[in-house]
Motif scaffolding. Sequence first.
Motif, PDB file in Angstrom:
ATOM      1  N   VAL A  80       0.835  -1.203   0.000  1.00 39.47           N
ATOM      2  CA  VAL A  80       0.000   0.000   0.000  1.00 39.47           C
ATOM      3  C   VAL A  80       0.869   1.252   0.000  1.00 39.47           C
ATOM      4  N   ASP A  81       0.324   2.304  -0.574  1.00 35.24           N
ATOM      5  CA  ASP A  81       0.971   3.606  -0.643  1.00 35.24           C
ATOM      6  C   ASP A  81       1.246   4.111   0.773  1.00 35.24           C
ATOM      7  N   SER A  82       2.438   4.650   0.999  1.00 34.92           N
ATOM      8  CA  SER A  82       2.794   5.085   2.357  1.00 34.92           C
ATOM      9  C   SER A  82       1.937   6.248   2.849  1.00 34.92           C
ATOM     10  N   THR A  83       1.514   7.134   1.962  1.00 36.68           N
ATOM     11  CA  THR A  83       0.709   8.280   2.388  1.00 36.68           C
ATOM     12  C   THR A  83      -0.710   7.861   2.747  1.00 36.68           C
ATOM     13  N   THR A  84      -1.411   7.184   1.830  1.00 35.97           N
ATOM     14  CA  THR A  84      -2.808   6.817   2.105  1.00 35.97           C
ATOM     15  C   THR A  84      -2.904   5.684   3.126  1.00 35.97           C
ATOM     16  N   GLY A  85      -1.918   4.795   3.123  1.00 30.13           N
ATOM     17  CA  GLY A  85      -1.913   3.718   4.115  1.00 30.13           C
ATOM     18  C   GLY A  85      -1.683   4.230   5.522  1.00 30.13           C
ATOM     19  N   SER A  86      -0.972   5.367   5.640  1.00 31.51           N
ATOM     20  CA  SER A  86      -0.647   5.944   6.945  1.00 31.51           C
ATOM     21  C   SER A  86      -1.525   7.134   7.320  1.00 31.51           C
ATOM     22  N   THR A  87      -2.625   7.319   6.613  1.00 29.72           N
ATOM     23  CA  THR A  87      -3.557   8.410   6.933  1.00 29.72           C
ATOM     24  C   THR A  87      -4.633   7.858   7.865  1.00 29.72           C
ATOM     25  N   SER A  88      -4.585   8.276   9.130  1.00 28.84           N
ATOM     26  CA  SER A  88      -5.495   7.697  10.129  1.00 28.84           C
ATOM     27  C   SER A  88      -6.968   7.954   9.819  1.00 28.84           C
ATOM     28  N   SER A  89      -7.284   9.042   9.104  1.00 28.32           N
ATOM     29  CA  SER A  89      -8.688   9.321   8.782  1.00 28.32           C
ATOM     30  C   SER A  89      -9.256   8.361   7.731  1.00 28.32           C
ATOM     31  N   ASN A  90      -8.417   7.532   7.127  1.00 28.14           N
ATOM     32  CA  ASN A  90      -8.904   6.517   6.182  1.00 28.14           C
ATOM     33  C   ASN A  90      -9.459   5.290   6.901  1.00 28.14           C
ATOM     34  N   TYR A  91      -9.364   5.275   8.235  1.00 30.29           N
ATOM     35  CA  TYR A  91      -9.804   4.140   9.044  1.00 30.29           C
ATOM     36  C   TYR A  91     -10.735   4.661  10.139  1.00 30.29           C
ATOM     37  N   THR A  92     -11.938   4.100  10.217  1.00 25.07           N
ATOM     38  CA  THR A  92     -12.862   4.465  11.295  1.00 25.07           C
ATOM     39  C   THR A  92     -13.387   3.209  11.958  1.00 25.07           C
ATOM     40  N   ILE A  93     -13.628   3.317  13.265  1.00 25.60           N
ATOM     41  CA  ILE A  93     -14.151   2.197  14.052  1.00 25.60           C
ATOM     42  C   ILE A  93     -15.364   2.709  14.816  1.00 25.60           C
ATOM     43  N   ASN A  94     -16.395   1.890  14.880  1.00 21.64           N
ATOM     44  CA  ASN A  94     -17.629   2.278  15.574  1.00 21.64           C
ATOM     45  C   ASN A  94     -17.438   2.232  17.094  1.00 21.64           C
ATOM     46  N   ASN A  95     -18.522   2.476  17.809  1.00 21.32           N
ATOM     47  CA  ASN A  95     -18.576   2.408  19.275  1.00 21.32           C
ATOM     48  C   ASN A  95     -17.624   3.380  19.960  1.00 21.32           C
ATOM     49  N   GLY A  96     -17.370   4.531  19.325  1.00 20.98           N
ATOM     50  CA  GLY A  96     -16.566   5.559  19.970  1.00 20.98           C
ATOM     51  C   GLY A  96     -15.065   5.315  19.986  1.00 20.98           C
ATOM     52  N   ILE A  97     -14.593   4.357  19.212  1.00 18.98           N
ATOM     53  CA  ILE A  97     -13.156   4.082  19.160  1.00 18.98           C
ATOM     54  C   ILE A  97     -12.529   4.981  18.098  1.00 18.98           C
ATOM     55  N   SER A  98     -11.504   5.726  18.485  1.00 16.47           N
ATOM     56  CA  SER A  98     -10.848   6.621  17.527  1.00 16.47           C
ATOM     57  C   SER A  98      -9.506   6.031  17.098  1.00 16.47           C
ATOM     58  N   VAL A  99      -9.144   6.315  15.865  1.00 15.44           N
ATOM     59  CA  VAL A  99      -7.858   5.879  15.321  1.00 15.44           C
ATOM     60  C   VAL A  99      -6.918   7.082  15.393  1.00 15.44           C
ATOM     61  N   SER A 100      -5.916   7.007  16.262  1.00 12.44           N
ATOM     62  CA  SER A 100      -5.003   8.132  16.437  1.00 12.44           C
ATOM     63  C   SER A 100      -3.796   8.051  15.516  1.00 12.44           C
ATOM     64  N   GLN A 101      -3.457   6.845  15.067  1.00  6.84           N
ATOM     65  CA  GLN A 101      -2.305   6.696  14.178  1.00  6.84           C
ATOM     66  C   GLN A 101      -2.475   5.473  13.290  1.00  6.84           C
ATOM     67  N   ALA A 102      -2.072   5.619  12.044  1.00  8.19           N
ATOM     68  CA  ALA A 102      -1.980   4.503  11.098  1.00  8.19           C
ATOM     69  C   ALA A 102      -0.538   4.510  10.606  1.00  8.19           C
ATOM     70  N   LEU A 103       0.138   3.390  10.727  1.00  7.27           N
ATOM     71  CA  LEU A 103       1.549   3.334  10.369  1.00  7.27           C
ATOM     72  C   LEU A 103       1.789   2.160   9.432  1.00  7.27           C
ATOM     73  N   ARG A 104       2.159   2.485   8.184  1.00  8.27           N
ATOM     74  CA  ARG A 104       2.505   1.421   7.244  1.00  8.27           C
ATOM     75  C   ARG A 104       3.872   0.886   7.618  1.00  8.27           C
ATOM     76  N   ASN A 105       3.981  -0.434   7.685  1.00 12.31           N
ATOM     77  CA  ASN A 105       5.226  -1.088   8.041  1.00 12.31           C
ATOM     78  C   ASN A 105       6.281  -0.806   6.976  1.00 12.31           C
ATOM     79  N   VAL A 106       7.474  -0.424   7.379  1.00 15.66           N
ATOM     80  CA  VAL A 106       8.539  -0.086   6.433  1.00 15.66           C
ATOM     81  C   VAL A 106       9.060  -1.334   5.729  1.00 15.66           C
ATOM     82  N   ALA A 107       9.234  -2.419   6.462  1.00 18.59           N
ATOM     83  CA  ALA A 107       9.768  -3.649   5.868  1.00 18.59           C
ATOM     84  C   ALA A 107       8.697  -4.424   5.109  1.00 18.59           C
ATOM     85  N   GLY A 108       7.525  -4.571   5.699  1.00 17.91           N
ATOM     86  CA  GLY A 108       6.425  -5.288   5.056  1.00 17.91           C
ATOM     87  C   GLY A 108       5.380  -4.289   4.628  1.00 17.91           C
TER      88      GLY A 108
END
Length: 152
Positions: free
Chosen positions: A44-72
Amino acid sequence: MAQPQNSLNATESPFSGPDTVAPSVLFLKTISSTQIDLQFNEAVDSTTGSTSSNYTINNGISVSQALRNVAGISKVTLTVSAMSNGVYILTIASVKDTTGNAMPVQQIINFSYGSIPIAQARGLGAGTTVKVRGIITVGNEFGNPAIIQDST
């Protein structure tokens, strides 16, 4: 005329033509109450894969960071607010692969954190990985599958 090759030649790609397939998640693994690993089907692209707003979870859980693995580079680790035992829905959108193919629609994944009642797990449908706790009433005495039950 045939052109034989050996291990000194460059490896040929098994694919022919350009990559036109958008990324999708193969599986999700909860690492802890605040970390989730996502394994995509391709890099996956490092920019879009690491954009936390591209991921949402229900029940009030917030995504504070998305980090694409450098090696994998097909793996993304999400850091989220603390989850309790229960069932959640992760929605993923706008993630691109390294050649620019964007997910055409949102990918929705049901998952659980911690153990949940067996009755609740049954309602999630096939393909959802869950953890249940109960008493095994039949092991492998009669072949597979084993039977587990709880108060539900």
